[in-house]
Design a protein around this motif. Structure first.
Motif, PDB file in Angstrom:
ATOM      1  N   HIS A  11       0.833  -1.208   0.000  1.00 58.29           N
ATOM      2  CA  HIS A  11       0.000   0.000   0.000  1.00 58.29           C
ATOM      3  C   HIS A  11       0.864   1.253   0.000  1.00 58.29           C
ATOM      4  O   HIS A  11       0.573   2.216  -0.713  1.00 58.29           O
ATOM      5  CB  HIS A  11      -0.952  -0.002   1.195  1.00 58.29           C
ATOM      6  CG  HIS A  11      -1.941  -1.118   1.148  1.00 58.29           C
ATOM      7  ND1 HIS A  11      -2.466  -1.682   2.277  1.00 58.29           N
ATOM      8  CD2 HIS A  11      -2.507  -1.787   0.118  1.00 58.29           C
ATOM      9  CE1 HIS A  11      -3.301  -2.643   1.944  1.00 58.29           C
ATOM     10  NE2 HIS A  11      -3.342  -2.732   0.640  1.00 58.29           N
ATOM     11  N   ALA A  15       1.090   4.195  -3.018  1.00 57.13           N
ATOM     12  CA  ALA A  15       0.909   5.617  -2.721  1.00 57.13           C
ATOM     13  C   ALA A  15       2.168   6.417  -3.063  1.00 57.13           C
ATOM     14  O   ALA A  15       2.091   7.485  -3.677  1.00 57.13           O
ATOM     15  CB  ALA A  15       0.533   5.804  -1.247  1.00 57.13           C
ATOM     16  N   THR A  20      -2.360   5.242  -9.947  1.00 55.33           N
ATOM     17  CA  THR A  20      -3.741   5.706 -10.055  1.00 55.33           C
ATOM     18  C   THR A  20      -4.692   4.541 -10.291  1.00 55.33           C
ATOM     19  O   THR A  20      -4.279   3.466 -10.755  1.00 55.33           O
ATOM     20  CB  THR A  20      -3.905   6.706 -11.214  1.00 55.33           C
ATOM     21  OG1 THR A  20      -3.657   6.018 -12.445  1.00 55.33           O
ATOM     22  CG2 THR A  20      -2.965   7.890 -11.070  1.00 55.33           C
ATOM     23  N   LEU A  21      -5.946   4.783 -10.003  1.00 59.90           N
ATOM     24  CA  LEU A  21      -6.981   3.777 -10.248  1.00 59.90           C
ATOM     25  C   LEU A  21      -7.061   3.470 -11.746  1.00 59.90           C
ATOM     26  O   LEU A  21      -7.282   2.321 -12.135  1.00 59.90           O
ATOM     27  CB  LEU A  21      -8.325   4.262  -9.710  1.00 59.90           C
ATOM     28  CG  LEU A  21      -9.423   3.232  -9.626  1.00 59.90           C
ATOM     29  CD1 LEU A  21      -8.998   2.033  -8.788  1.00 59.90           C
ATOM     30  CD2 LEU A  21     -10.685   3.837  -9.026  1.00 59.90           C
ATOM     31  N   LEU A  99      -8.534   0.038  -1.653  1.00 62.61           N
ATOM     32  CA  LEU A  99      -7.611   1.144  -1.846  1.00 62.61           C
ATOM     33  C   LEU A  99      -8.355   2.455  -1.630  1.00 62.61           C
ATOM     34  O   LEU A  99      -9.478   2.622  -2.083  1.00 62.61           O
ATOM     35  CB  LEU A  99      -7.015   1.112  -3.254  1.00 62.61           C
ATOM     36  CG  LEU A  99      -6.111  -0.086  -3.547  1.00 62.61           C
ATOM     37  CD1 LEU A  99      -5.665  -0.067  -5.009  1.00 62.61           C
ATOM     38  CD2 LEU A  99      -4.912  -0.118  -2.620  1.00 62.61           C
ATOM     39  N   ILE A 101      -8.582   6.287  -2.543  1.00 65.76           N
ATOM     40  CA  ILE A 101      -8.221   7.073  -3.715  1.00 65.76           C
ATOM     41  C   ILE A 101      -8.557   8.547  -3.458  1.00 65.76           C
ATOM     42  O   ILE A 101      -9.625   8.850  -2.933  1.00 65.76           O
ATOM     43  CB  ILE A 101      -9.029   6.591  -4.950  1.00 65.76           C
ATOM     44  CG1 ILE A 101      -8.919   5.072  -5.142  1.00 65.76           C
ATOM     45  CG2 ILE A 101      -8.634   7.335  -6.206  1.00 65.76           C
ATOM     46  CD1 ILE A 101      -7.575   4.553  -5.475  1.00 65.76           C
ATOM     47  N   THR A 106      -5.650   8.987  -7.441  1.00 71.85           N
ATOM     48  CA  THR A 106      -4.364   8.438  -7.016  1.00 71.85           C
ATOM     49  C   THR A 106      -4.522   7.681  -5.702  1.00 71.85           C
ATOM     50  O   THR A 106      -5.215   8.141  -4.790  1.00 71.85           O
ATOM     51  CB  THR A 106      -3.332   9.574  -6.840  1.00 71.85           C
ATOM     52  OG1 THR A 106      -3.236  10.282  -8.078  1.00 71.85           O
ATOM     53  CG2 THR A 106      -1.965   9.033  -6.454  1.00 71.85           C
ATOM     54  N   VAL A 107      -3.862   6.530  -5.596  1.00 68.68           N
ATOM     55  CA  VAL A 107      -3.902   5.727  -4.371  1.00 68.68           C
ATOM     56  C   VAL A 107      -3.196   6.485  -3.250  1.00 68.68           C
ATOM     57  O   VAL A 107      -2.062   6.943  -3.416  1.00 68.68           O
ATOM     58  CB  VAL A 107      -3.221   4.358  -4.588  1.00 68.68           C
ATOM     59  CG1 VAL A 107      -3.160   3.572  -3.287  1.00 68.68           C
ATOM     60  CG2 VAL A 107      -3.935   3.573  -5.672  1.00 68.68           C
ATOM     61  N   ALA A 110      -5.046   2.485   2.223  1.00 72.28           N
ATOM     62  CA  ALA A 110      -5.904   1.307   2.102  1.00 72.28           C
ATOM     63  C   ALA A 110      -6.718   1.117   3.374  1.00 72.28           C
ATOM     64  O   ALA A 110      -6.347   1.594   4.447  1.00 72.28           O
ATOM     65  CB  ALA A 110      -5.065   0.064   1.825  1.00 72.28           C
TER      66      ALA A 110
END
Length: 129
Positions: A11, A15, A20-21, A99, A101, A106-107, A110
């Protein structure tokens, strides 16, 4: 503890590198995962019989939900399923790592705080139930 550390690292890396998703969705489009033999048929039978069903996975929630939907199953996040819908056994509920976002896709982290992994799936389900 090693499983927790592994997920925390994954995670954090997602980040830190600004994943990104959209990038994750592009990777998922290549179908890197699949259901085990017979799983689709069993899940469809459970839904047809109106048996409440929850898939508990150490994977990523959006991947598991997307995979189930691509197999023709109505799937929803366990965390998003409100109590009224939870009593509607025509969908498969998914409890997995989500996740977080930001507004740009953008991650940033989590959920849950204690990542779900191979050694704590049962505890994760009963903790959130």
């Amino acid at each position: 503890r090693p499983f927790r550390c592994w997920w925390d690292d994954v995670h954090a890396l997602l980040a830190a590198h600004g994943v990104t998703l959209a990038q994750l969705s592009e990777a998922e489009a290549r179908k890197p995962c699949y259901l085990r033999d017979g799983a689709r048929e069993v899940l469809k039978a459970l839904v047809a019989l109106k048996v409440p069903t929850t898939v508990v996975s150490a994977g990523l929630e959006h991947v598991i939900v997307g995979l189930l939907q691509s197999e023709g199953l109505e799937a929803v996040s366990f965390l998003d399923d409100d109590l009224a819908d939870a009593k509607r056994p025509t969908r498969v509920r998914v409890l997995a790592n989500r996740l977080v976002i930001d507004g740009d896709g953008t991650v940033t982290g989590a959920l849950p705080d204690e990542p779900i992994h191979a050694k704590n799936k049962k505890d994760a389900y009963f903790h959130l139930k």
